[in-house]
Design a protein around this motif. Structure first.
Motif: not given
Lengths: 125, 153
Positions: B18, B24, B26-27, B29, B133-134, B137
């Motif tokens: 961060e 940031s 994220e969960d 997917h 992350f977008d 990972h």
């Protein structure tokens, strides 16, 4: 008067990040010098007038702590304001750095924290 | 391993990505675990206990991390990505150790080693956490040389 800054870190990306933070700080930054380790830093200090040094601790060839000790034993650099920016988390080592007259900022740092430390060391510019 | 140690490793990794990488999490997917390995960094440490911290990047993590650290939209070189990722591993390790051992403990960290393959270790990690992350990972693994040294409260 502009501040001439020496940034010492073995990571080129970290040096760039620190320099970018300085440029965005709003402070009057003059010459910017870079060194990859303590030996290079001592050479820069011989060749250039520097008002502030921002140094890492864990570096090859000569560590930041040894660099700081050598600076403090050199008449010309003994009073140079120094900010140590490092991942170091040991209070024992941080106390040792502070006893050598340097301020300490742990990585990762907020840009504002570095700016505030610079102002506290060299005054607002 | 004490759950507080796991929380400390997670905190250090989160803080690093961060604040150093401006990324940031994220969960996770569907399919987010299928990203190929980009780079792996290993940091050896010695002190009250010794071991290694491994940081593995999967997907396109290191390009985003490096560009954010440099403040550029230009694609960073592989050398810059290795440099930035090594620094991230160092920062995770440096922030995790005092959280586990206390701030009076003194540790020596070796320079991070970077590889494009997952290192083969004789034992599984004592602890492993992941962040998504977008762009992919990361997995952070903690290997300890002394078994059981972090098992008590």
């Amino acid at each position: 008067m502009a501040i001439n800054v020496l940034v010492v870190d073995d990571s080129q990306v970290m040096r760039t990040m620190v320099i970018r933070t300085l440029k965005l700080s709003g402070l009057d930054i003059g010459e910017l010098h870079e060194a990859r380790h303590g030996v290079e830093a001592l050479q820069v200090l011989k060749d250039h007038w520097v008002n502030l040094a921002i140094i890492d601790i864990n570096m090859p060839v000569m560590s930041g702590e040894e660099l700081l000790q050598r600076m403090r034993s050199d008449v010309l650099d003994a009073g140079l304001p120094v900010i140590v920016v490092s991942t170091e988390g040991s209070q024992t080592r941080i106390d040792r750095i502070r006893q050598l007259g340097a301020d300490f900022l742990q990585k990762p740092f907020q840009p504002e924290a570095l700016r505030d430390l610079i102002v506290s060391k060299v005054g607002p510019r | 391993v004490n759950p507080a140690v796991s929380a400390e490793l997670h905190r250090a990794a989160l803080l690093t990505f961060e604040q150093l990488g401006f990324m940031s999490p994220e969960d996770p997917h569907d399919g987010s675990q299928d990203n190929p390995l980009e780079l792996s960094a290993q940091v050896r440490f010695q002190g009250p206990f010794s071991g290694e911290l491994h940081l593995h990047a999967f997907g396109k993590i290191t390009g985003e991390l490096t560009a954010n650290m440099l403040g550029t939209i230009e694609p960073p070189s592989i050398r810059q990505r290795c440099d930035a990722f090594a620094e991230a591993a160092n920062v995770v390790c440096g922030n995790m150790l005092p959280g586990i051992a206390g701030t009076d403990a003194v540790f020596d960290l070796e320079a991070p080693q970077i590889s494009a393959k997952l290192p083969i270790m004789p034992e599984p990690p004592a602890l492993s956490i992941g962040l998504h992350f977008d762009e992919g990972h990361v997995v952070v693994e903690l290997f300890l040389n002394e078994k059981g040294c972090l098992s008590c409260n």
